[in-house]
Scaffold this motif. Structure first.
Motif: not given
Length: 355
Positions: A307-312, A317-319
């Motif tokens: 929801l904070n924008g990490v797409t993969s 992977t941290a936001a």
């Protein structure tokens, strides 16, 4: 059984006699229990329904959680989208229809009509659903684009595995959902310690812990929620309700946007913090990025990262940004001992912060 046989004797003589022959019987096996439908038919309020569902989900160290296939998760997400669009009289996709049911539910306490998607099939363990997939509830007339989430449901804090449960947080979340005219409620389908197997997403967490995995219906539902509101250019918020031991952090409430940064002035989290402090001035309420040493920052939460924008690769992977769509709330378990009063205070705060 007896059989007539002729026996040869010495010298060629013969003797005819009845001989007892023992025929072994096949071992007896108990017939498998017939599948049961656990639809909680006596529940007349959402609170009672959530209590009932919590009691029949896979419990601690039961190995009862079954991760969904890609098709099952996609079909679950499709139903979530349809429910958000206001549909409740729909046929479930074949991949999930054997285990789940969808129906309209009229709450006797507020006379409102809700749409409930829940797991109902029990054939493996008596009184427990087979998969541990979860529950999604919508209120089509809801005026707030907020989804209240219980990722770590636990009903009985006296049972084995007491250290891993978020003591009745799902009971609080559904009360706040009802009191705030919010659009939806989401609850994981199994206790996070249902399978004591290491997560393939984030090592050191259990397989059924939906806050640290992506192969579950909880994550699929959040993706569907985000896609639904994004497609309509509508802002929305997912609020995760958790509980913590008093010894874990020295505060009553710890709030996070999913990153260890101080919430911006005027942000949803900052407004909600101010609102709950107005409701409960005696509570110690802290957030990330301040002076608190609390480690419950939710920076590894897979839903928060997405929801904070990490797409993969949200597992690793941290936001790097904060969208405002995700609020993670930890509460000392003692506050939930006065469940109705605490839920009412939070509901009033949500109404104030999200007009």
């Amino acid at each position: 059984m007896f059989a007539l046989r002729t026996l040869s004797l010495a010298g060629g003589a013969a003797l005819t006699a009845f001989v007892l022959t023992v025929v072994p019987r096949a071992p007896a096996h108990a017939a498998p229990a017939a599948p049961a439908t656990l639809s909680c038919p006596t529940s007349t309020t959402l609170e009672a329904l959530v209590d009932c569902i919590s009691n029949q989900m896979p419990q601690h160290d039961s190995n009862g959680y079954v991760a969904p296939s890609a098709t099952e998760a996609a079909d679950f997400a499709q139903v979530v989208t349809s429910m958000l669009e206001g549909n409740c009289a729909l046929s479930l996709p074949a991949s999930i229809s054997a285990n789940m049911a969808i129906r309209s539910f009229t709450d006797s306490s507020d006379n409102r009509s809700y749409c409930v998607l829940m797991e109902v099939k029990s054939s493996v363990t008596s009184g427990v659903v087979d998969k541990g997939w979860g529950t999604f509830i919508t209120y089509n007339a809801g005026t707030r684009r907020i989804s209240h989430h219980a990722p770590h449901p636990k009903f009985d804090t006296s049972t084995t595995g007491a250290s891993e449960g978020d003591a009745y947080s799902q009971r609080e979340a559904v009360r706040i959902f009802k009191k705030t005219d919010s659009r939806s409620f989401l609850m994981a389908g199994a206790r996070r310690s249902a399978n004591l197997i290491d997560s393939t997403c984030q090592s050191g967490n259990w397989e059924a812990d939906c806050s640290h995995n992506t192969n579950n219906m909880f994550y699929a539902a959040n993706v569907a929620l985000n896609n639904f509101y994004t497609a309509r250019s509508e802002d929305w918020t997912a609020i995760e309700w958790h509980a913590k031991a008093a010894s874990t952090c020295s505060n009553d409430i710890f709030m996070s946007p999913g990153r260890n940064t101080k919430p911006a002035v005027g942000s949803k989290l900052a407004l909600l913090k101010a609102a709950i402090e107005t409701q409960k001035p005696a509570w110690v309420v802290e957030t990330t990025g301040g002076t608190s040493s609390c480690s419950l920052t939710a920076t590894t939460n897979t839903v928060g990262r997405m929801l904070n924008g990490v797409t993969s690769n949200v597992c690793n992977t941290a936001a790097t940004t904060t969208s405002g769509k995700f609020i993670h709330i930890e509460q000392t378990t003692g506050l939930l001992a006065t469940l109705d009063a605490t839920a009412t205070a939070w509901a009033n705060a949500v109404v104030s912060a999200f007009p």
